[in-house]
Write a protein that holds these residues in place. Sequence first.
Motif, PDB file in Angstrom:
ATOM      1  N   LEU A  52       0.825  -1.206   0.000  1.00  0.00           N
ATOM      2  CA  LEU A  52       0.000   0.000   0.000  1.00  0.00           C
ATOM      3  C   LEU A  52       0.863   1.261   0.000  1.00  0.00           C
ATOM      4  O   LEU A  52       1.951   1.284   0.580  1.00  0.00           O
ATOM      5  CB  LEU A  52      -0.918   0.022   1.224  1.00  0.00           C
ATOM      6  CG  LEU A  52      -1.924  -1.122   1.355  1.00  0.00           C
ATOM      7  CD1 LEU A  52      -2.722  -0.981   2.634  1.00  0.00           C
ATOM      8  CD2 LEU A  52      -2.851  -1.182   0.150  1.00  0.00           C
TER       9      LEU A  52
ATOM     10  N   LYS B 145      -2.770   5.161   1.927  1.00  0.00           N
ATOM     11  CA  LYS B 145      -3.605   3.963   2.054  1.00  0.00           C
ATOM     12  C   LYS B 145      -3.157   3.124   3.251  1.00  0.00           C
ATOM     13  O   LYS B 145      -3.976   2.553   3.971  1.00  0.00           O
ATOM     14  CB  LYS B 145      -3.542   3.127   0.778  1.00  0.00           C
ATOM     15  CG  LYS B 145      -4.250   3.756  -0.386  1.00  0.00           C
ATOM     16  CD  LYS B 145      -4.090   2.883  -1.623  1.00  0.00           C
ATOM     17  CE  LYS B 145      -4.718   3.535  -2.832  1.00  0.00           C
ATOM     18  NZ  LYS B 145      -4.501   2.748  -4.061  1.00  0.00           N
ATOM     19  N   LYS B 146      -1.857   3.045   3.461  1.00  0.00           N
ATOM     20  CA  LYS B 146      -1.321   2.295   4.593  1.00  0.00           C
ATOM     21  C   LYS B 146      -1.769   2.921   5.917  1.00  0.00           C
ATOM     22  O   LYS B 146      -2.161   2.222   6.847  1.00  0.00           O
ATOM     23  CB  LYS B 146       0.212   2.257   4.508  1.00  0.00           C
ATOM     24  CG  LYS B 146       0.871   1.330   5.469  1.00  0.00           C
ATOM     25  CD  LYS B 146       2.377   1.319   5.178  1.00  0.00           C
ATOM     26  CE  LYS B 146       3.051   0.141   5.795  1.00  0.00           C
ATOM     27  NZ  LYS B 146       4.466   0.051   5.449  1.00  0.00           N
TER      28      LYS B 146
END
Length: 194
Positions: free
Chosen positions: A154, A158-159
Amino acid sequence: PGFTMGNGVFKLGSQDEVGLFTHIPFSDVSGFVALNGDTVKVEGIGFMDHYYQTNVATRLFETSYKFNNKTQNGFSGGHFMIPKDQKNEVAGYMYSYDGDTLILKNPDKIEVQERTNVMGEKIPTSIIVNYAEGSTDHFRFNNVYEKISMLDELSGFKKMIAKRFVGGEILFFRGTALRNDDGEDVYFNLSLVD
């Protein structure tokens, strides 16, 4: 076939639990790996165990240790998990088999002796496991071969969102460790919640 400690269920606080069962504690394996038309013979070790839990791992555990190895006449290993917010408790068991007798031990406490920066993370590299019947094991992680995260693929944003949603990121480390002062090498898997 296989084994576990008691019924294999370990209570974590008042609501959660984890189940552990060892199906294949250790085996020598061999085979072939094919990639892009190239086939290579590989050899190594294999094991199979089963876990179930009543909540996501990031909400249940701070750290999880797994060790296994082949001995002269059998095998030994263990699963040790430190529950989240209960650092003085340990869930899991140690096992050893000498060709005749299977021995299972309850871990009572895990003491981290040393932490070292490995692959960008400060991880436990020397621990002492105290068992309920009075014995101890000292593990020194001497080679870390691999670090994996389920969120590695990711992007940064997003992570960050995924970590907030699941309660953190689980980092997996694999390698070898020395068990006690007799120099017995064991394979280890270390899981940390970041």
